[in-house]
Design an enzyme around this catalytic site. Structure first.
Site, PDB file in Angstrom:
ATOM      1  N   ASP A  39      36.097  34.263 -22.511  1.00 19.72           N
ATOM      2  CA  ASP A  39      35.405  33.417 -23.599  1.00 19.72           C
ATOM      3  C   ASP A  39      34.399  34.647 -24.348  1.00 19.72           C
ATOM      4  OD1 ASP A  39      33.621  34.016 -21.490  1.00 19.72           O
ATOM      5  OD2 ASP A  39      32.439  32.003 -21.686  1.00 19.72           O
ATOM      6  N   SER A  70      11.662  20.519  -9.454  1.00 18.79           N
ATOM      7  CA  SER A  70      12.967  20.305  -9.243  1.00 18.79           C
ATOM      8  C   SER A  70      12.907  20.055  -7.778  1.00 18.79           C
ATOM      9  CB  SER A  70      13.794  21.709  -9.426  1.00 18.79           C
ATOM     10  OG  SER A  70      14.921  21.604  -8.624  1.00 18.79           O
ATOM     11  N   ALA A 126      26.946  28.891  -7.945  1.00 17.54           N
ATOM     12  CA  ALA A 126      27.981  28.915  -7.123  1.00 17.54           C
ATOM     13  C   ALA A 126      29.102  29.121  -8.073  1.00 17.54           C
ATOM     14  CB  ALA A 126      27.957  27.907  -6.155  1.00 17.54           C
ATOM     15  N   GLY A 127      29.032  29.413  -9.313  1.00 22.50           N
ATOM     16  CA  GLY A 127      30.332  29.418 -10.101  1.00 22.50           C
ATOM     17  C   GLY A 127      30.427  28.082 -10.656  1.00 22.50           C
ATOM     18  N   SER A 129      28.469  26.781 -12.845  1.00 22.97           N
ATOM     19  CA  SER A 129      27.685  26.663 -14.269  1.00 22.97           C
ATOM     20  C   SER A 129      26.483  25.712 -14.098  1.00 22.97           C
ATOM     21  CB  SER A 129      28.579  26.095 -15.133  1.00 22.97           C
ATOM     22  OG  SER A 129      28.292  26.847 -16.280  1.00 22.97           O
ATOM     23  N   SER A 130      25.737  25.762 -12.905  1.00 28.62           N
ATOM     24  CA  SER A 130      24.211  25.369 -12.813  1.00 28.62           C
ATOM     25  C   SER A 130      23.429  25.738 -13.879  1.00 28.62           C
ATOM     26  CB  SER A 130      23.817  25.488 -11.274  1.00 28.62           C
ATOM     27  OG  SER A 130      23.713  26.782 -11.047  1.00 28.62           O
ATOM     28  N   SER A 131      23.602  27.028 -14.480  1.00 31.73           N
ATOM     29  CA  SER A 131      22.574  27.543 -15.497  1.00 31.73           C
ATOM     30  C   SER A 131      22.926  26.852 -16.774  1.00 31.73           C
ATOM     31  CB  SER A 131      22.619  28.905 -15.505  1.00 31.73           C
ATOM     32  OG  SER A 131      23.748  29.327 -15.404  1.00 31.73           O
ATOM     33  N   GLU A 164      20.456  31.835 -23.151  1.00 28.54           N
ATOM     34  CA  GLU A 164      21.238  32.570 -21.774  1.00 28.54           C
ATOM     35  C   GLU A 164      21.371  34.050 -22.276  1.00 28.54           C
ATOM     36  OE1 GLU A 164      22.798  30.759 -18.859  1.00 28.54           O
ATOM     37  OE2 GLU A 164      23.122  32.542 -17.881  1.00 28.54           O
ATOM     38  N   ASP A 176      30.824  27.604 -20.742  1.00 30.75           N
ATOM     39  CA  ASP A 176      30.267  26.644 -19.880  1.00 30.75           C
ATOM     40  C   ASP A 176      29.523  25.639 -20.558  1.00 30.75           C
ATOM     41  OD1 ASP A 176      31.028  28.507 -18.256  1.00 30.75           O
ATOM     42  OD2 ASP A 176      29.190  29.602 -17.616  1.00 30.75           O
TER      43      ASP A 176
END
Ligand code: GLA
Length: 387
Positions: A39, A70, A126-127, A129-131, A164, A176
């Site tokens: 990307d 959270s 963990a890959g 894409s939580s961010s 980001e 993402d």
């Protein structure tokens, strides 16, 4: 799916306040089916949004103060929305929403405060894409409570990428955020990252399912290695540009890379990018024509290239992939996301899925003495309000 009723209850407990007026939003994680590290090099990617993700319960008040908690984190984060928002190590996880709020304000939004509770069934870091999920969630919440300003989902994705890149400091691409913005149930998103032209491709997997394995390994140095790969790609592009006017590295062909990039590390990285970009096109074609075996083969090839040329897999992800490849019911498997720990996924015949999972978990434990976890992936809709 976490039930809105339960989420309201958690919200009331967390803030000792009434949740009746709170609005609830959901932002999915994503799996990158193929097109890894392409990307930010201006090529094609094929991700899909997941049914797992992050929930946001928000009660707006007239205050300028935003309190964020959270269910997965210890520290509460408080922001004054009428003041300049800046990055702080101490803020930890709160920097992701904080960055988005900063850039929404720059776009002329005047986000109002209140209480915001996040809850998640997506593995963090963990890959998957939580961010980007928490960024897109924040962007949707605070752009949809504004009476006179609106941004489309693609603009929100762009804004989250800026947050980001500039606020958190990871030089990620836009895959993402776009997958989370525009994903649709049972579809993969074929996205051209240089033009943002996109197409939803039915994820017709036949009698196969996608199983995600989490290695449980988190690499704290993610930002460092990620930005290093971005620089290596820039170096390759710079070398090619001395001879050819290319806009993006993904526009190069193998010949360009082999002949024009002298640095051996930059050459390997660039070869991955150029070949992976081609694989994405083939994979989308394979999905469209229902050639699932070809699709699976491309996944294996992608992982091999991420291992040998891009060097971002690591022993744990390689072990999952090796186990998957050994099992006769597996059609394809690869890591997902940035790499160095995190998740890998496999495309597996449904009727042998249980046996497959048992085999992979045992193989992984025997080799690494660590336990992996797994889940069945469902491809679902992008970010949205749910209650
Ligand atoms: C991370 C980044 C994405 C992409 C992937 C690798 O998830 O955020 O932009 O570069 O890694 O494909």
């Amino acid at each position: 799916m976490l039930h809105p009723h339960l989420l309201r209850k958690k919200f009331s407990q967390a803030f000792a306040t009434n949740a009746d007026e709170a609005r609830i939003f959901f932002s999915p994680g994503r799996v990158c089916l193929i097109g890894e590290h392409v990307d930010y090099n201006g090529g094609m990617v094929l991700p899909a949004a997941l049914s797992l993700g992050i929930y946001g319960v928000f009660r707006q008040t007239d205050s300028h103060v935003l309190r964020m908690k959270s269910c997965q984190q210890k520290n509460e984060v408080t922001l004054r929305l009428d003041e300049e928002i800046s990055f702080s190590e101490k803020t930890g996880w709160g920097n992701y929403p904080a960055g988005v709020l900063k850039y929404l304000k720059q776009k002329g939004f005047q986000p109002r405060g209140g209480e915001l509770l996040f809850d998640s069934n997506l593995p963090m870091g963990a890959g998957l894409s939580s961010s980007a999920a928490i960024e897109m969630l924040t962007a949707l919440i605070f752009s949809s409570n504004n009476d006179n300003k609106r941004l489309g989902k693609l603009e929100l994705a762009r804004l989250c990428k800026t947050a980001e890149n500039e606020f958190v400091g990871v030089r990620c691409g836009i895959m993402d955020q776009c997958a989370i913005a525009m994903g649709e149930k049972n579809h993969a998103l074929l996205l051209d990252c240089s033009t943002l032209k996109h197409e939803l491709v039915p994820a017709a997997l036949g009698d196969n399912c996608i199983i995600i394995f989490n290695t449980g390994i988190k690499r704290e140095l993610t930002k460092g290695f990620f930005n290093q790969r971005v620089s290596e790609c820039e170096e390759a592009l710079k070398s090619i540009r001395k001879h050819k006017p290319l806009k993006h590295l993904a526009d190069a062909d193998e010949q360009d890379v082999k002949e024009l990039v002298a640095n051996p590390i930059a050459k390997k990285r660039a070869l991955h990018v150029v070949q992976e970009n081609q694989r994405v096109k083939l994979a989308a074609e394979a999905l469209k024509t229902g050639d699932i075996n070809q699709f699976g083969l491309l996944l294996f090839q992608s992982h091999a290239s991420l291992k040998r040329q891009y060097e971002v897999t690591g022993a744990e992800l390689d072990t999952i992939e090796e186990a998957a490849q050994n099992h006769p019911a597996c059609i394809g498997a690869k890591m997902s996301g940035a790499g160095f720990g995190g998740c890998a996924f496999a495309l597996v015949k449904k009727d042998a899925a249980e046996d497959f999972v048992r085999y992979v978990l045992n193989f992984y434990f025997e080799k690494t003495h660590c336990e992996a976890s797994y889940c069945y992936a469902e491809i679902d809709d992008g970010v949205r309000r749910i209650a």
